[in-house]
Every structure is written in C-alpha cells, then in structure tokens.
Design an enzyme around this catalytic site. Structure first.
Site, PDB file in Angstrom:
ATOM      1  N   PHE A 121      56.000  41.340  20.626  1.00 18.15           N
ATOM      2  CA  PHE A 121      55.178  41.735  19.481  1.00 18.15           C
ATOM      3  C   PHE A 121      53.930  40.872  19.439  1.00 18.15           C
ATOM      4  CE2 PHE A 121      53.722  41.610  15.078  1.00 18.15           C
ATOM      5  CZ  PHE A 121      53.638  42.970  14.804  1.00 18.15           C
ATOM      6  N   ASP A 162      51.573  33.706  23.258  1.00 17.49           N
ATOM      7  CA  ASP A 162      51.421  34.090  21.861  1.00 17.49           C
ATOM      8  C   ASP A 162      52.400  33.239  21.056  1.00 17.49           C
ATOM      9  OD1 ASP A 162      51.702  35.179  19.353  1.00 17.49           O
ATOM     10  OD2 ASP A 162      51.721  37.258  20.030  1.00 17.49           O
ATOM     11  N   LYS A 219      50.213  32.493  11.647  1.00 15.31           N
ATOM     12  CA  LYS A 219      51.321  32.336  10.701  1.00 15.31           C
ATOM     13  C   LYS A 219      51.362  30.949  10.040  1.00 15.31           C
ATOM     14  CE  LYS A 219      54.266  36.221  11.628  1.00 15.31           C
ATOM     15  NZ  LYS A 219      54.247  36.919  12.918  1.00 15.31           N
TER      16      LYS A 219
HETATM   17  C1  LIG Z   1      53.354  38.069  13.372  1.00 13.84           C
HETATM   18  C2  LIG Z   1      52.994  38.055  14.796  1.00 13.84           C
HETATM   19  C3  LIG Z   1      51.744  38.537  15.236  1.00 13.84           C
HETATM   20  C4  LIG Z   1      50.764  39.205  14.315  1.00 13.84           C
HETATM   21  O1  LIG Z   1      50.230  38.338  13.359  1.00 13.84           O
HETATM   22  P1  LIG Z   1      49.450  38.941  12.113  1.00 13.84           P
HETATM   23  O2  LIG Z   1      48.980  37.741  11.374  1.00 13.84           O
HETATM   24  O3  LIG Z   1      50.412  39.793  11.354  1.00 13.84           O
HETATM   25  O4  LIG Z   1      48.339  39.757  12.659  1.00 13.84           O
HETATM   26  C5  LIG Z   1      51.434  38.401  16.576  1.00 13.84           C
HETATM   27  N1  LIG Z   1      52.300  37.845  17.435  1.00 13.84           N
HETATM   28  C6  LIG Z   1      53.497  37.385  17.054  1.00 13.84           C
HETATM   29  C7  LIG Z   1      54.407  36.748  18.069  1.00 13.84           C
HETATM   30  C8  LIG Z   1      53.898  37.495  15.723  1.00 13.84           C
HETATM   31  O5  LIG Z   1      55.116  37.063  15.351  1.00 13.84           O
END
Ligand SMILES: *Cc1c(COP(=O)(O)O)cnc(C)c1O
Length: 401
Positions: free
Chosen positions: A136, A221, A250
C-alpha cells in the site's frame, strides 16, 4: 448545531464508514466520545499518534508557532522546515529532504524522482517501476497503481503505465520481471495495510542486490513503519539494508499532516527547480510540530521501550489466545502488531474491531484476517493492560464464549 453520526451520512461523501460514536477529546492513549465514554486507543489514528493525543510538548510547540508564522509557500523558506530537514538528514542515510503533506504525496514525489533520475542518467527506456502485491502506497492515482491491491486501483480509467507487481518475500518473482529497464523498486520494509508482513532478511538483502545489479533505485515506503514504530527511528535501520529513497509521513507529524521524502545528494539533483512542488510542503506549523516529534522519538531509551511494550502486547494476546484459540500468530515489530486470525475465524477481523469498540477499545484491522494494533509509542503500561482486558472481552464475545 446538533452534530451526530447521522450528520456524517447526510453531508459527507460516503467513501468512509466511521464508527457510531463521535470522539471529542483525547489525552495520551485515552479518548472520550460525545457521551463521556472513555476509550483506550490501540489504533493511534492509524499509526499516526506516535506520542498519543495532545502530547503537552507538541501542544506547546504548535501554540508557539501558531502565534509566529503559519504559512508562506515555497517562494520563501522558513526556520522550522530547515531545522527539521537538518535533523532528518543527521539521523538517517539521507543528504536531502523534500516536504509534502501526506504519505501518498511523499510517495508520488519518490516515484516521479525515480523516473526523472532514470531519464537523466540512462535515457527513456528505463521507466519500469516494480512494487509488491498487497503493498500500500497511498491513494493518488500513481501511488494507488503502484500499490498492489486491484480493489483500490481499478475502476478509475486508464492507469499510469510501466508499473508491475512481484510477490513480497519471493525474490524469484521479482527476478522474473526485473531488468535493466527497471528504474525503481518500491516496497514497505514491513507491510502494514497488506496484513502486517515482515520481510525476511534474505528477501530485503536480495532486493537491494537486484537493484544494484540493474541500476534501479530502492524506495522504502516507511510511511507506516517509520518514526520509531519498529523500535528504530526508521525500519531500515533494523534491517541492515539502506534504501536510495525513503518516504515518511503518518507519525512524523504526530497528528499534524506532513510527509517527507529523503534521498541522497546524487539522486536529489534530478529534482531541479520547477520539476516538482507543493503549496503547503514544508509548512512552518507542520514542520515545527514534526521537529519536536523527532526530538522526542529519536531517543534510544524511548525506542528500546517500544520493544519492551511490544512484549507486553505479545504476552497479553498470547494469553488471551490460550483461552479462546482465535489467532494463528502475532506478527509485526515494535508497536505495529497484527493478530492473524486462524482458519476458524477467517475473514472476520472486522467483527473483532466492532466488538472491541463495544468494549471501549479502539483498534484496527489490516485486511479481512488481521486485527492490527498501532498505539502510541509511549502508551502507559496500565493502558496496555486495561486495553488488553477489554480486548479479551471482545474476543470472548466473537468466540461466543
Ligand atoms: C498510510 C500509508 C500511505 C498513505 O499515506 P497518506 O498520508 O494516507 O497519503 C502510504 N504508504 C503506506 C505504507 C501507508 O501505510
């Protein structure tokens, strides 16, 4: 005005389905709803509230900055963003920082940078981006395409091209589609939304080696796994593998929206003036708060305590499981933990979440088969114990005991 959950259904686009109760106040790892009910928070705003709710030092820095300067745009720089960038550079492999407002935006910048870097150094044919199934990376059209879940990316028309997916923890599946046309591999160093899946050491090391072999950039990420969550400031530090680009968001703002992309001098050079940007990126309010977050979390004592608290969670859930036999394992690292449901409870993670809310415990799911905890990194031990007591009542209810 009478503000209720019903008002949500009346005036909000229906892409979310929030809980019936409406929270109005939070402190530490506790939250109170409109009726004064007290909840223990194991959800942490989806791994965002790394220092809990309304941490006094964050409140103070936000108030101070709020009376100085809120916003300028990138026509000017500002002190909080430069201080934060310097601290991120000093604490990591990176030499350069780009600020965004969310995880998806940080990833969007990383992907665009990887494409541009490949174009600058290797020409037009090196444009393939590889990521992993169940991964994700956010909800912009590029990041959702790179993410490995068709359910999130289908149904919006033609997708950005040259994006392929391999299987996480399966090096051969990556090898099979990787070549000198690959410009970047993007991966989570601990898959969050996809079910709390840790990479094996051989896998991350193998991905790094394949990237080196094909002159492809490795993008980690760390939007969910970063900022102390795994007991390291960034998860890569615990894996012994260094990426070329790292994205973070986050918990970086502790609840104030901010994202960042970190990289080396050589790679950053491809984002020349005018190639990319954001009106709010590097906003002084966000950066002032994030600077304080990094000051507090980048501390060996706090990070070691994350691992101690992990053990409290693991012991507690294992004890519950000895009675009710609902989980096959507890996985993840630090305070990003997944309780994987066994065959008998397959597909029922949401039932556990709903039962937990009824017991005044906030938790998360990660897919249909995993109950996820991503609490504050400084959640008091008493709140862990009380939350687990409530979780046991929720498990007992779902198990029909
Ligand atoms: C939550 C998340 C995102 C997206 O972040 P947003 O602030 O909602 O755009 C991207 N990568 C990972 C691994 C995430 O957990």
């Amino acid at each position: 005005m009478n503000v209720t959950r019903e008002l949500f259904s009346e005036v909000m686009v229906p892409n979310y389905n929030p809980a019936a109760m409406v929270p109005v106040r939070g402190e530490g790892s506790k939250v109170w709803d409109q009726d004064g009910n007290e909840y223990i928070d194991f959800a942490g705003g989806i791994a965002v509230n790394g220092l809990g709710h309304c941490h006094p030092e964050l409140v103070s820095v936000l108030k101070d900055q709020g009376e100085k300067l809120w916003h300028l745009s990138n026509v000017f720089t500002n002190e909080p963003s430069l201080r934060l960038a310097k601290k991120l550079v000093d604490a990591t492999f990176a030499d350069k920082v780009y600020f965004a407002n969310s995880g998806a935006e940080a990833n969007e910048a990383a992907l665009k940078l990887a494409r541009r870097y490949a174009l600058d150094h290797f020409g037009e044919n090196k444009d393939q981006i590889i990521s992993f199934k169940q991964g994700f990376h956010g909800r912009t059209f590029f990041t959702v395409t790179v993410g490995g879940q068709a359910a999130y990316s289908d149904g919006f028309g033609p997708k950005p091209g040259a994006v392929d997916h391999a299987v996480y923890n399966d090096l051969d599946s990556l090898k099979a589609i990787m070549s000198d046309k690959t410009c970047a591999v993007m991966m989570e160093p601990l898959q969050g939304e996809g079910g709390i899946i840790s990479p094996t050491p051989e896998f991350v090391e193998g991905v790094r080696a394949l990237c080196d072999q094909h002159n492809a950039l490795l993008i980690f990420d760390e939007v969910q796994a970063g900022v102390g969550r795994t007991g390291e400031l960034y998860a890569y530090m615990g894996l012994g593998v260094t990426p070329d680009i790292l994205t973070t968001a986050k918990a970086l703002g502790g609840g104030f929206p901010i994202g960042a992309m970190l990289t080396t001098d050589a790679i950053a050079a491809s984002l020349k003036p005018g190639t990319h940007g954001s009106t709010y990126g590097g906003n002084p309010l966000a950066c002032a708060v994030a600077e304080k977050v990094i000051d507090i979390i980048n501390d060996r004592k706090l990070l070691d305590d994350v691992l101690r608290k992990e053990q409290l969670f693991r012991d507690g859930v294992n004890k519950i499981n000895e009675k009710y036999h609902v989980f096959s394992e507890v996985r993840g690292k630090g305070l990003l933990l997944g309780c994987a449901l066994n065959e008998d409870y397959k597909g029922r993670a949401r039932d556990f979440l709903v039962a937990s809310t009824e017991q005044k415990l906030m938790c998360l799911v990660a897919g249909a088969n995993v109950v996820r905890f991503a609490p504050s990194l400084i959640i008091p031990d008493e709140d862990i114990a009380e939350g687990l007591r409530r979780f046991e009542l929720a498990v007992a209810k779902v198990a029909g005991a």
